[in-house]
Design a protein around this motif. Structure first.
Motif, PDB file in Angstrom:
ATOM      1  N   MET A   9      14.485   1.183   8.009  1.00 37.16           N
ATOM      2  CA  MET A   9      13.134   1.316   8.544  1.00 37.16           C
ATOM      3  C   MET A   9      12.772   0.103   9.386  1.00 37.16           C
ATOM      4  N   ARG A  10      13.304  -1.035   8.998  1.00 40.78           N
ATOM      5  CA  ARG A  10      12.952  -2.273   9.704  1.00 40.78           C
ATOM      6  C   ARG A  10      13.761  -2.425  10.998  1.00 40.78           C
ATOM      7  N   HIS A  11      14.732  -1.551  11.234  1.00 42.72           N
ATOM      8  CA  HIS A  11      15.636  -1.641  12.384  1.00 42.72           C
ATOM      9  C   HIS A  11      16.298  -2.995  12.426  1.00 42.72           C
ATOM     10  N   CYS A  12      16.903  -3.428  11.315  1.00 37.61           N
ATOM     11  CA  CYS A  12      17.421  -4.780  11.307  1.00 37.61           C
ATOM     12  C   CYS A  12      18.688  -4.878  12.152  1.00 37.61           C
ATOM     13  N   ARG A  13      18.969  -6.103  12.634  1.00 35.37           N
ATOM     14  CA  ARG A  13      20.109  -6.351  13.522  1.00 35.37           C
ATOM     15  C   ARG A  13      21.343  -6.747  12.714  1.00 35.37           C
ATOM     16  N   VAL A  14      21.084  -7.395  11.575  1.00 40.63           N
ATOM     17  CA  VAL A  14      22.185  -7.870  10.735  1.00 40.63           C
ATOM     18  C   VAL A  14      21.932  -7.376   9.317  1.00 40.63           C
ATOM     19  N   LEU A  15      22.939  -6.764   8.707  1.00 40.87           N
ATOM     20  CA  LEU A  15      22.771  -6.262   7.352  1.00 40.87           C
ATOM     21  C   LEU A  15      23.791  -6.948   6.446  1.00 40.87           C
ATOM     22  N   LEU A  16      23.302  -7.607   5.401  1.00 41.93           N
ATOM     23  CA  LEU A  16      24.178  -8.282   4.452  1.00 41.93           C
ATOM     24  C   LEU A  16      24.211  -7.453   3.170  1.00 41.93           C
ATOM     25  N   LEU A  17      25.412  -7.013   2.765  1.00 44.56           N
ATOM     26  CA  LEU A  17      25.517  -6.151   1.588  1.00 44.56           C
ATOM     27  C   LEU A  17      26.314  -6.865   0.512  1.00 44.56           C
ATOM     28  N   ASP A  18      25.678  -7.091  -0.631  1.00 45.08           N
ATOM     29  CA  ASP A  18      26.367  -7.753  -1.734  1.00 45.08           C
ATOM     30  C   ASP A  18      26.678  -6.709  -2.795  1.00 45.08           C
ATOM     31  N   SER A  35       9.209  -4.243   3.695  1.00 44.09           N
ATOM     32  CA  SER A  35       9.610  -5.233   4.699  1.00 44.09           C
ATOM     33  C   SER A  35       9.117  -4.897   6.098  1.00 44.09           C
ATOM     34  N   SER A  36       8.500  -3.749   6.246  1.00 45.06           N
ATOM     35  CA  SER A  36       8.023  -3.412   7.598  1.00 45.06           C
ATOM     36  C   SER A  36       6.633  -2.799   7.563  1.00 45.06           C
ATOM     37  N   MET A  37       5.833  -3.200   6.554  1.00 53.39           N
ATOM     38  CA  MET A  37       4.543  -2.508   6.434  1.00 53.39           C
ATOM     39  C   MET A  37       3.574  -2.878   7.539  1.00 53.39           C
ATOM     40  N   THR A  38       3.788  -4.035   8.195  1.00 54.98           N
ATOM     41  CA  THR A  38       2.852  -4.375   9.270  1.00 54.98           C
ATOM     42  C   THR A  38       2.875  -3.309  10.365  1.00 54.98           C
ATOM     43  N   ARG A  39       4.008  -2.569  10.435  1.00 57.17           N
ATOM     44  CA  ARG A  39       4.084  -1.530  11.453  1.00 57.17           C
ATOM     45  C   ARG A  39       3.073  -0.416  11.186  1.00 57.17           C
ATOM     46  N   PHE A  40       2.768  -0.198   9.911  1.00 58.01           N
ATOM     47  CA  PHE A  40       1.847   0.894   9.571  1.00 58.01           C
ATOM     48  C   PHE A  40       0.422   0.396   9.423  1.00 58.01           C
ATOM     49  N   ALA A  41       0.210  -0.864   9.750  1.00 56.25           N
ATOM     50  CA  ALA A  41      -1.102  -1.445   9.533  1.00 56.25           C
ATOM     51  C   ALA A  41      -1.779  -1.713  10.866  1.00 56.25           C
ATOM     52  N   ARG A  42      -3.079  -1.495  10.869  1.00 57.33           N
ATOM     53  CA  ARG A  42      -3.870  -1.872  12.027  1.00 57.33           C
ATOM     54  C   ARG A  42      -4.861  -2.916  11.530  1.00 57.33           C
ATOM     55  N   ALA A  43      -4.757  -4.112  12.061  1.00 55.38           N
ATOM     56  CA  ALA A  43      -5.592  -5.236  11.624  1.00 55.38           C
ATOM     57  C   ALA A  43      -5.506  -5.414  10.114  1.00 55.38           C
ATOM     58  N   GLY A  44      -4.323  -5.221   9.573  1.00 54.64           N
ATOM     59  CA  GLY A  44      -4.137  -5.436   8.141  1.00 54.64           C
ATOM     60  C   GLY A  44      -4.417  -4.226   7.281  1.00 54.64           C
ATOM     61  N   PHE A  45      -5.009  -3.184   7.867  1.00 50.92           N
ATOM     62  CA  PHE A  45      -5.308  -1.991   7.075  1.00 50.92           C
ATOM     63  C   PHE A  45      -4.146  -1.013   7.137  1.00 50.92           C
ATOM     64  N   LEU A  46      -3.712  -0.541   5.972  1.00 52.64           N
ATOM     65  CA  LEU A  46      -2.556   0.333   5.915  1.00 52.64           C
ATOM     66  C   LEU A  46      -2.977   1.792   6.014  1.00 52.64           C
ATOM     67  N   GLY A  47      -2.289   2.534   6.879  1.00 53.03           N
ATOM     68  CA  GLY A  47      -2.466   3.979   6.866  1.00 53.03           C
ATOM     69  C   GLY A  47      -1.309   4.553   6.069  1.00 53.03           C
ATOM     70  N   SER A  48      -1.550   4.879   4.790  1.00 46.35           N
ATOM     71  CA  SER A  48      -0.413   5.175   3.921  1.00 46.35           C
ATOM     72  C   SER A  48       0.212   6.531   4.257  1.00 46.35           C
ATOM     73  N   LYS A  49      -0.473   7.343   5.069  1.00 48.11           N
ATOM     74  CA  LYS A  49       0.081   8.649   5.396  1.00 48.11           C
ATOM     75  C   LYS A  49       1.313   8.499   6.288  1.00 48.11           C
ATOM     76  N   GLN A  50       1.171   7.752   7.385  1.00 49.93           N
ATOM     77  CA  GLN A  50       2.323   7.549   8.280  1.00 49.93           C
ATOM     78  C   GLN A  50       3.444   6.862   7.529  1.00 49.93           C
ATOM     79  N   GLU A  51       3.029   5.946   6.645  1.00 47.16           N
ATOM     80  CA  GLU A  51       4.007   5.191   5.871  1.00 47.16           C
ATOM     81  C   GLU A  51       4.845   6.139   5.024  1.00 47.16           C
ATOM     82  N   ARG A  52       4.164   7.082   4.353  1.00 46.68           N
ATOM     83  CA  ARG A  52       4.881   8.051   3.522  1.00 46.68           C
ATOM     84  C   ARG A  52       5.778   8.938   4.360  1.00 46.68           C
TER      85      ARG A  52
END
Lengths: 355, 507
Positions: free
Chosen positions: B421-430, B365-382
Motif C-alpha cells: 500500500m505504501r508503494h515502497c522502493r525497498v523491501l526488507l524481508l526477515d 504506514s500510509s494513513m496520511t494518504r487517506f487523511a485530509r488535514a489529519g482527518f481520516l476517511g476510513s471508508k477509502q482506507e477500508r
C-alpha cells in the motif's frame, strides 16, 4: 480450504487464485448490522456504564425525588463534572497511548497559580483577561512537554517522570503563591466563564466541546490512530515508520493543555488560583478513564466511556450529599464501583477475544 | 534412532477430541495415539488445528468432547498443572519464558528447588548447567538473563525446562523454526537420547525432510480432524504426506527469475556498514527489480544487518543510501519516508498490532494518504485495504477482523500488504515464511517476485538455504558478521553455502 483439489498449476504460482474468496458464515455473522452496532458503537460497548448511570439516577430519584430531578441540580452535577472531565479526556489519550500521567492535578494547580499571580493579573488588567487564559494553557503545555521529553527521549518510565512532575509542579505552585489563595480580580474573566448560555453554564459547554474534540481526535484522525498503534504495540508502531518518540511527546503536551483548560475552569468556578487546586485529581481521572473501558496497558480507549465514568462518579457524590451521607461513605462506594466495573469489563473482554 | 517395537506400550490416546471457539470448530474429532519412546510427528497446514490440539494436551484448553487416556487410564487434563503432573511438557512456538529472570530461574520456574521455603539457588544453577550440557549447549551461562539470549538460545532453555521436569511426553511445536542447521542436528541428537530413555516426543514441523529424518510415525491433521494416523514416517513418501495435508501435490514452487533490466537503477546502496560487536564492513547494492538473499547461521548477524539498514539499530559506521540519498542512521522514520519497508522476524511482537483490525494494520504506514488535514476517511482506507487483501488472497477476506485471528501465512501477507500500500522502493524481508504452511509459502514467494518485477528492490534473510537460493537473484553468505561470499544464486549450490557458513563455526 478449497475442497475441489485442482491439479497443481505450476505456471500460476499463486495457486489458489481460481477459487474466489468465499465469505464464510462467520463473516456473515460478523457483518450483521445489530452485532456491528453493538460491537462498534461506544454506546454498545458502554452499555454497562449506561445502565449503571441509569441505576444511580434511579436511586437519586427514589431517595430525594424533588431535589434530584431538577434542572438546577443536573446543571450542578455537570458543572462539577466538567473540570475533572476535561482532565480525564486528556488522561484517556495518554493511557490509550500506553502511558500514564500522575501530575495532572499538580499541573492544574501550577497553571492556576501562575495565571493568577499579581504580575499576570496586572498585565491582564492593562490588556485583556485573555492573558490569564494563555498563561494557564502555556504552563500546562510546558509541563506536558517536560513530561513527554523525559518519557520519550530520557527513557524515564511514565510513572516516575510524572511522579516527579507531580511533586515539583505543586512545589513550584506553593513557592509562586507563597501558599496563599490568590483571588481573581479581573471582572471580565469571571463574567465570561461564569456565564450561562441559554441556561447552560459556560463550563459545561467547555467540557462538551473538549469531549467532542477529543472524540474526533481519537477516532477520526491520524493522530488518534497512531495513539492506538503506539499504545497497542510500540515496537510494531516504530517499525511501521511511526515516529513514536514525537508522538509520545505530543500525547503528554495534549494532557498538559487539558490541565491548563481545567485550571481556567476551576479558577472560574472558585474565582481563585491556589496551590491546593486539583489535589488527587490524578486518581479521580485515572479511575474515570479505567471504568470507562480504556485499557490501562494501552491500545484501547474510548472518550464516551470516560465521559460516562466522570458522570457516574459526580452523580454518585451528588446523590450521597443529598442524603447527607459522609464523604467517607462516598469513597467506599467509589472503590466498590471501580472494582465492579473492571471485573465486568474483563468478563466481557475475555468472552469477545477468544480465538 | 530408535525404532519402536511393533507392540510398544501405548502412552497417550486421544479419541474424538472436539474443541469449539465462538464461531470456529477448531478441532472436529481428532484421534492421536503416542507410544512410549517414539517420535510422533504431527503434520498439517496452519489452521489445521495443531496448535489447539497441543494446547488441549498441555491442559491449556479443555476439550468440549472426546476422551484422553494416559497409560490405559482415562484422565482429565483440566489445567496446565494437571498435564505437568502426568508428565506432559510442552515447548511452545511462542516461547513462554520470563525475560527478566535468569536461565536457571526459568528452567526451574514453577518447580523451584527449595528446602523449608528457601530457594536452593546454587543447586538449581548446577543442575541447570548439567541439563544444558546434556543438550549440547554448555556455553549458555545459567546466570544470564533470558531476555538477552537469541531466539535459538531461548528455545534451548525451553527444552531444558521440559527436561528438568522429567517429562514422559514432550510436545515440541516447530522447534526447528528458530534453529540453524547445526542446532537442528543437536536437537535431533537430544531427541534420540530422550526416546532411548523411553520419553515420547510429539514433534510438529513444517519441514518434511525433518519428519523423515527423525520421525517414527506420522499423524496428519486437516481442517480440525485427523486425516490419517500412525503412518510410518520413513516409508511414506513426501508427496503422499503433502497430498494428505493439502490435496495439492506440490512442495515449494519458486517463481521464475526474470533478470532485472540491464539499465535498472541501483535503489539501495549499503557501504561499510557496521554495528559494534555484531557485524562490520557490510557493503552491497540492490537494483530495482532485484532480489538479494542473505544466507547464514542464526546469530551470524543477518537480521541485525537488515535492522540496521532499516534504522531500527544505529550503525556505528558506514552509510545506507536510497536512490543516492543518504539516510540518517538509527531513524526508522526517515528510512520509511525514503521508501524502505521491513517485514520483521518476530511478526507478532514487532510487525503487527494483533488486536487491531486488518485494514488498520495495513494502512498504519500510509494513513496520511487517506487523511485530509489529519482527518481520516476510513471508508477509502477500508476499500484500499480490501483491494490489496483481495489481490493477495488473504483469508478470511474481511478487513475488519482482528489480525490475531488470522493464520501465520495470512498475517505475513498483511505485513506485505502494508508495504504494498505504501508503494515502497525497498523491501526488507526477515524470515518471510517462518511459521507459514507449504501452500501459503509458494504464494508468498510468488508475491515477492512479482513485487520485484514491479521494480521493488528486495532483500531476503532466511535460515533455509533452499529459500534463499530459490528466491534470490544474488546471494550474500554471512558468517560471524562478515560477508564471506557474494554471487548469482544460480552459481552456488546448497551444499557450498552450507560449507561456507559452517566453516569456522564450532562444529
Amino acid at each position: 480450504m478449497n475442497s475441489n483439489s485442482t491439479p497443481a498449476q505450476v505456471s500460476d504460482p499463486v495457486g489458489s487464485k481460481e477459487t474466489p474468496p468465499q465469505t464464510s458464515p462467520e463473516d456473515n455473522r460478523r457483518d450483521h448490522w445489530a452485532l456491528r452496532l453493538l460491537t462498534a458503537s461506544s454506546a454498545g460497548r458502554n452499555l454497562g456504564l449506561v445502565l449503571a448511570f441509569g441505576l444511580l439516577c434511579l436511586v437519586g430519584y427514589a431517595t430525594a425525588p424533588e431535589r434530584f430531578i431538577d434542572v438546577d441540580n443536573f446543571m450542578t452535577i455537570l458543572r462539577l463534572a466538567s473540570v475533572i472531565g476535561v482532565v480525564s479526556i486528556g488522561m484517556t489519550f495518554v493511557i490509550t497511548g500506553g502511558g500514564i500521567d500522575l501530575s495532572v492535578g499538580a499541573i492544574l494547580a501550577l497553571s492556576s497559580v501562575w495565571a493568577t499571580t499579581l504580575a499576570t493579573q496586572t498585565l491582564a488588567d492593562d490588556t485583556h483577561w485573555i492573558v490569564m487564559v494563555s498563561t494557564a494553557l502555556l504552563v500546562g503545555a510546558g509541563c506536558g512537554l517536560v513530561n513527554g521529553l523525559l518519557v520519550a527521549y530520557g527513557k524515564v518510565v511514565p510513572f516516575i517522570a510524572t511522579l516527579a512532575m507531580l511533586a515539583s509542579a505543586r512545589g513550584l505552585a506553593e513557592i509562586l503563591s507563597d501558599r496563599r489563595t490568590q483571588i481573581i480580580t479581573a471582572q471580565g474573566f469571571a463574567d465570561f466563564f461564569r456565564a450561562d448560555v441559554v441556561g447552560v453554564p459556560v463550563l459545561v459547554i467547555m467540557f462538551a466541546l473538549v469531549a467532542i474534540a477529543g472524540w474526533v481526535l481519537l477516532n477520526r484522525t491520524t493522530f488518534g490512530r497512531r495513539t492506538f498503534a503506539v499504545g497497542g504495540n510500540i515496537e510494531a508502531a516504530r517499525l511501521a515508520g511511526i515516529n513514536v518518540h514525537r508522538h509520545t511527546v505530543m500525547l503528554y503536551v495534549l494532557v498538559g493543555v487539558c490541565c491548563g483548560i481545567a485550571a481556567i475552569m476551576l479558577m472560574a468556578r472558585t474565582t481563585t488560583g491556589s496551590s491546593t487546586h486539583g489535589t488527587l485529581y490524578e486518581l479521580d481521572a485515572i479511575a474515570a478513564v479505567v471504568i470507562g473501558g480504556t485499557l490501562l496497558s494501552g491500545g484501547r480507549g474510548t472518550i464516551g466511556g470516560t465521559v460516562l465514568g466522570v458522570l457516574i462518579f459526580t452523580t454518585l457524590s451528588n446523590v450521597f450529599t443529598m442524603n447527607n451521607l459522609s464523604i467517607s461513605a462516598q469513597a467506599v462506594a467509589k472503590g466498590v464501583i471501580i472494582v465492579i466495573a473492571v471485573l465486568l469489563q474483563q468478563r466481557f473482554a475475555n468472552r469477545s477475544s477468544s480465538p | 534412532m530408535t525404532v519402536p517395537e511393533k507392540d510398544a506400550a501405548a502412552l497417550l490416546e486421544m479419541r474424538g477430541i472436539v474443541k469449539e471457539f465462538p464461531g470456529v470448530r477448531a478441532l472436529d474429532g481428532v484421534d492421536l495415539d503416542v507410544r512410549v519412546g517414539e517420535v510422533h510427528c504431527l503434520l498439517g497446514q496452519n489452521g489445521a488445528g495443531k496448535s489447539t490440539l497441543i494446547k488441549v494436551l498441555a491442559g491449556a484448553h479443555r476439550p468440549d468432547e472426546g476422551e484422553i487416556w494416559w497409560e490405559g487410564e482415562k484422565v482429565d487434563l483440566s489445567s496446565p498443572t494437571a498435564a505437568i503432573k502426568q508428565g506432559i511438557a510442552t515447548i511452545y512456538q511462542e516461547l513462554d519464558l520470563v525475560d527478566g529472570l535468569t536461565v536457571a530461574e526459568n528452567i526451574y520456574l514453577g518447580h523451584e528447588l527449595s528446602r523449608g521455603g528457601l530457594l536452593r539457588a546454587s543447586e538449581a544453577r548446577r543442575k541447570a548447567q548439567a541439563i544444558l550440557e546434556r543438550l549440547g549447549h554448555g556455553e549458555i551461562r545459567v546466570g544470564q538473563e533470558v531476555g538477552k539470549l537469541s531466539p535459538a538460545g531461548k528455545q534451548i532453555v525451553s527444552m531444558a525446562r521440559a527436561l528438568s521436569r522429567d517429562a514422559r511426553l514432550i510436545v515440541m511445536d516447530e522447534p526447528s523454526a528458530v534453529l540453524d542447521q547445526e542446532e537442528v542436528g543437536n536437537l535431533f541428537r537430544v531427541i534420540a537420547e530422550l526416546t532411548r530413555d523411553g520419553v515420547a516426543v510429539v514433534y510438529i514441523s513444517h519441514r518434511l525432510q525433518e519428519v523423515k529424518e527423525i520421525g517414527d510415525r506420522v499423524t496428519v491433521l486437516k481442517d480440525g480432524s485427523t486425516v490419517s494416523t500412525g503412518l510410518d514416517a520413513k516409508s511414506t513418501s513426501t508427496a503422499d504426506l503433502i497430498h494428505l495435508m493439502t490435496g495439492r501435490s506440490i512442495e515449494y514452487v519458486f517463481p521464475d527469475r526474470r533478470p532485472p533490466a540491464p539499465g535498472a537503477p541501483v535503489v539501495l546502496e549499503v557501504d561499510g556498514l557496521a554495528l559494534d560487536g555484531t557485524f562490520h564492513d557490510v557493503a552491497f547494492e540492490v537494483r530495482a527489480g532485484q532480489i538479494v538473499g542473505l544466507a547464514g547461521l542464526v546469530g551470524a548477524g543477518r537480521s541485525e544487518i537488515l535492522e540496521t539498514v532499516y534504522g531500527a539499530r544505529k550503525a556505528s559506521a558506514g552509510s545506507v543510501r536510497v536512490d543516492g540519498k543518504r539516510l540518517r542512521p538509527g531513524s526508522v522514520h526517515t528510512a520509511v519516508a525514503a521508501g524502505i519497508g521491513l517485514a520483521p522476524e518476530e511478526r507478532k511482537s514487532q510487525g503487527l498490532l494483533l488486536d487491531h483490525a486488518v485494514y488498520r494494520n495495513i494502512s498504519v504506514s500510509s494513513m496520511t494518504r487517506f487523511a485530509r488535514a489529519g482527518f481520516l476517511g476510513s471508508k477509502q482506507e477500508r476499500i484500499a485495504a480490501a483491494e490489496i487483501t483481495r489481490s493477495l488472497d488473504v483469508r478470511p477476506a474481511g478487513v475488519d477482523q482482528a489480525v490475531r485471528t488470522l493464520s501465520g501465512g495470512n498475517q505475513q501477507k498483511v505485513v506485505l500488504a502494508r508495504w504494498l500500500m505504501r508503494h515502497c522502493r525497498v523491501l526488507l524481508l526477515d524470515e518471510p515464511t517462518r511459521g507459514v504452511d507449504v501452500g501459503a509459502r509458494s504464494e508468498i514467494y510468488a508475491l515477492v517476485r512479482s513485487l520485484a518485477d514491479q521494480g521493488v528492490a528486495v532483500v531476503v534473510v532466511s535460515s533455509e538455504v533452499e529459500e534463499v537460493l530459490g528466491l534470490a537473484d544474488q546471494v550474500l553468505v554471512v558468517r560471524e558478521g562478515e560477508i564471506v561470499h557474494r554471487g548469482p544464486a544460480q552459481e552456488i549450490t546448497e551444499h557450498q553455502v552450507l560449507d561456507l557458513v559452517m566453516a569456522g563455526s564450532a562444529a
